[in-house]
Design a protein around this motif. Structure first.
Motif, PDB file in Angstrom:
ATOM      1  N   TRP A 191     -12.512 101.393  -0.525  1.00 18.61           N
ATOM      2  CA  TRP A 191     -11.441 101.423  -1.515  1.00 18.61           C
ATOM      3  C   TRP A 191     -11.914 100.683  -2.759  1.00 18.61           C
ATOM      4  N   GLU A 192     -11.584 101.244  -3.908  1.00 18.81           N
ATOM      5  CA  GLU A 192     -12.019 100.629  -5.152  1.00 18.81           C
ATOM      6  C   GLU A 192     -10.932 100.755  -6.217  1.00 18.81           C
ATOM      7  N   CYS A 193     -10.777  99.703  -7.005  1.00 21.44           N
ATOM      8  CA  CYS A 193      -9.802  99.706  -8.094  1.00 21.44           C
ATOM      9  C   CYS A 193     -10.384 100.474  -9.273  1.00 21.44           C
ATOM     10  N   ARG A 194      -9.630 101.430  -9.775  1.00 16.80           N
ATOM     11  CA  ARG A 194     -10.124 102.223 -10.905  1.00 16.80           C
ATOM     12  C   ARG A 194     -10.104 101.415 -12.192  1.00 16.80           C
ATOM     13  N   ASN A 195      -9.291 100.386 -12.237  1.00 13.59           N
ATOM     14  CA  ASN A 195      -9.153  99.606 -13.470  1.00 13.59           C
ATOM     15  C   ASN A 195     -10.281  98.596 -13.641  1.00 13.59           C
ATOM     16  N   CYS A 196     -10.531  97.768 -12.616  1.00 10.50           N
ATOM     17  CA  CYS A 196     -11.526  96.708 -12.772  1.00 10.50           C
ATOM     18  C   CYS A 196     -12.752  96.928 -11.890  1.00 10.50           C
ATOM     19  N   GLY A 197     -12.671  97.908 -11.005  1.00 13.61           N
ATOM     20  CA  GLY A 197     -13.837  98.252 -10.212  1.00 13.61           C
ATOM     21  C   GLY A 197     -14.087  97.389  -8.999  1.00 13.61           C
ATOM     22  N   VAL A 198     -13.152  96.490  -8.696  1.00 14.89           N
ATOM     23  CA  VAL A 198     -13.337  95.633  -7.535  1.00 14.89           C
ATOM     24  C   VAL A 198     -13.289  96.465  -6.257  1.00 14.89           C
ATOM     25  N   THR A 199     -14.131  96.114  -5.329  1.00 12.83           N
ATOM     26  CA  THR A 199     -14.159  96.819  -4.057  1.00 12.83           C
ATOM     27  C   THR A 199     -13.208  96.165  -3.074  1.00 12.83           C
ATOM     28  N   LEU A 200     -12.374  96.989  -2.460  1.00 15.92           N
ATOM     29  CA  LEU A 200     -11.407  96.495  -1.491  1.00 15.92           C
ATOM     30  C   LEU A 200     -11.846  96.924  -0.104  1.00 15.92           C
ATOM     31  N   SER A 201     -11.687  96.027   0.847  1.00 15.78           N
ATOM     32  CA  SER A 201     -12.170  96.314   2.190  1.00 15.78           C
ATOM     33  C   SER A 201     -11.116  96.989   3.051  1.00 15.78           C
ATOM     34  N   GLU A 202      -9.910  97.103   2.564  1.00 14.12           N
ATOM     35  CA  GLU A 202      -8.878  97.747   3.342  1.00 14.12           C
ATOM     36  C   GLU A 202      -7.920  98.467   2.420  1.00 14.12           C
ATOM     37  N   CYS A 209      -6.387  92.557 -10.409  1.00 12.18           N
ATOM     38  CA  CYS A 209      -5.806  92.849 -11.720  1.00 12.18           C
ATOM     39  C   CYS A 209      -4.402  93.432 -11.617  1.00 12.18           C
ATOM     40  N   GLY A 210      -3.980  93.795 -10.412  1.00  8.24           N
ATOM     41  CA  GLY A 210      -2.614  94.284 -10.245  1.00  8.24           C
ATOM     42  C   GLY A 210      -2.440  95.765 -10.507  1.00  8.24           C
ATOM     43  N   ALA A 211      -3.530  96.474 -10.843  1.00  7.64           N
ATOM     44  CA  ALA A 211      -3.433  97.908 -11.088  1.00  7.64           C
ATOM     45  C   ALA A 211      -3.090  98.641  -9.788  1.00  7.64           C
ATOM     46  N   ASP A 212      -2.357  99.749  -9.926  1.00  7.68           N
ATOM     47  CA  ASP A 212      -1.990 100.504  -8.726  1.00  7.68           C
ATOM     48  C   ASP A 212      -2.809 101.775  -8.589  1.00  7.68           C
ATOM     49  N   GLU A 213      -3.851 101.873  -9.390  1.00  8.75           N
ATOM     50  CA  GLU A 213      -4.730 103.036  -9.285  1.00  8.75           C
ATOM     51  C   GLU A 213      -5.897 102.708  -8.365  1.00  8.75           C
ATOM     52  N   ILE A 214      -5.703 102.984  -7.094  1.00 13.14           N
ATOM     53  CA  ILE A 214      -6.738 102.705  -6.099  1.00 13.14           C
ATOM     54  C   ILE A 214      -7.356 104.016  -5.651  1.00 13.14           C
ATOM     55  N   VAL A 215      -8.655 104.097  -5.717  1.00 15.00           N
ATOM     56  CA  VAL A 215      -9.352 105.287  -5.239  1.00 15.00           C
ATOM     57  C   VAL A 215     -10.123 104.925  -3.977  1.00 15.00           C
TER      58      VAL A 215
END
Ligand SMILES: [Zn+2]
Length: 48
Positions: free
Chosen positions: A19-30, A38-44
């Motif tokens: 999972w990755e945030c489209r806004n800041c590019g942080v990688t999410l593990s779940e 950053c609070g963005a709701d655009e998760i890819v």
């Protein structure tokens, strides 16, 4: 055992999702509904 099994599956590379945030590019593990950084709701997500 459930969590360990999931970790082993990821390590073995049979199935992995990133999972990755489209806004800041942080990688999410779940799966997340919004970015914890950053609070963005655009998760890819990408499936390998
Ligand atoms: Zn973000």
């Amino acid at each position: 055992m459930g969590l360990l099994s999931r970790l082993r599956t990821a390590i073995d590379g049979e199935s992995s999702t990133l999972w990755e945030c489209r806004n800041c590019g942080v990688t999410l593990s779940e799966e997340a509904e919004e970015c914890p950084r950053c609070g963005a709701d655009e998760i890819v997500y990408y499936e390998f």
